[in-house]
Design an enzyme around this catalytic site. Structure first.
Site, PDB file in Angstrom:
ATOM      1  CB  SER A 141     -40.910 -86.250  28.385  1.00 45.10           C
ATOM      2  OG  SER A 141     -42.128 -86.665  28.949  1.00 45.10           O
ATOM      3  CE1 TYR A 154     -42.304 -87.731  23.285  1.00 49.45           C
ATOM      4  CE2 TYR A 154     -42.900 -87.916  25.609  1.00 49.45           C
ATOM      5  CZ  TYR A 154     -42.567 -87.136  24.511  1.00 49.45           C
ATOM      6  OH  TYR A 154     -42.507 -85.765  24.638  1.00 49.45           O
TER       7      TYR A 154
END
Length: 243
Positions: A141, A154
């Site tokens: 990501s 994350y």
């Protein structure tokens, strides 16, 4: 039977990848899901509609024992099957400021993205090395490359996966196995449906969110033989938000 396994393949980017691989490759698609069986079955229908073959396979990527048992059972039932491609796509978010983050919100996110990569890839890597061929694509990501406020967990999980991608690529390159990562920015999926798209688009130079199909096209290329000289790379697909 040559196969491609996509973890978290039932929805969003994972589902788009399964459907794209059904069109672009000869692989039998293994659609992994954890809880949403209906969505996995819908994805399988699309795979078949696209002219491919596939099956759904349920396990929690973060649970080492469960992954091992389910995949061993599958392999025993399909002794001729060879998993040549793995797309480690399963991931969850539990966003919040670090100072208020619970240990569970930290662990569950890290366990799914990072340990999930280990649990699934580790099961197949020796077989890939023996077969002298493989394609591993890790979904990371923009958060794992530049860090995102409110996503320390994350960002940590995906950042670790970036480093793991680079290291494993060097270990297995001589055996014709490539390991790459794809780092999406804002992509229209269930995961981003709660975000304020109108505000966030202002941050994106191309002035829109990406489509899951665009990410799937990139993954499909990396899984193909055309990408055999690309390994250890982190490819950003984010409309210019960060590169």
């Amino acid at each position: 039977m040559k196969c491609a396994l996509v973890t978290g393949g039932s929805r969003g980017i994972g589902s788009a990848i399964c459907q794209k691989l059904a069109i672009d490759t000869e692989y039998h698609i293994l659609i992994n899901y954890h809880s949403n069986k209906n969505a996995a079955e819908e994805t399988l229908k699309e795979v078949i509609k696209n002219g491919g073959t596939g099956e759904i396979i349920a396990f929690d990527v973060s649970n080492f024992e469960e992954v091992k048992v389910v995949l061993t059972n599958w392999q025993d039932k399909n002794p001729e099957a060879i998993v040549e491609a793995i797309v480690n796509n399963a991931g969850i978010t539990k966003d919040g400021l670090f100072m208020w983050m619970s240990p569970e919100d930290w662990s569950s996110v890290v366990n799914t993205s990072l340990n999930g990569f280990f649990n699934v890839t580790n099961f197949f890597i020796q077989k890939m090395l023996r077969n002298k061929y493989g394609r591993i694509v890790n979904m990371v990501s923009v958060s794992g490359v530049k860090g995102t406020a409110g996503q320390t967990n994350y960002s940590a999980a995906k950042g670790a996966l970036v480093a793991a991608t680079k290291a494993l690529a060097q270990e297995v390159a001589k055996r014709n196995i490539t390991v790459n990562a794809v780092a999406p920015g804002f992509i229209k999926t269930d995961m981003t449906s709660q975000l304020d798209e109108i505000e966030l688009i202002k941050l994106v130079p191309v002035n829109r969110f990406g489509e899951a199909e665009e990410v799937a096209d990139l993954v499909s290329f990396l899984v193909s033989k055309k990408a055999s000289y690309i390994t250890g790379e982190i490819i950003n697909i984010n409309g210019g938000i960060y590169s």
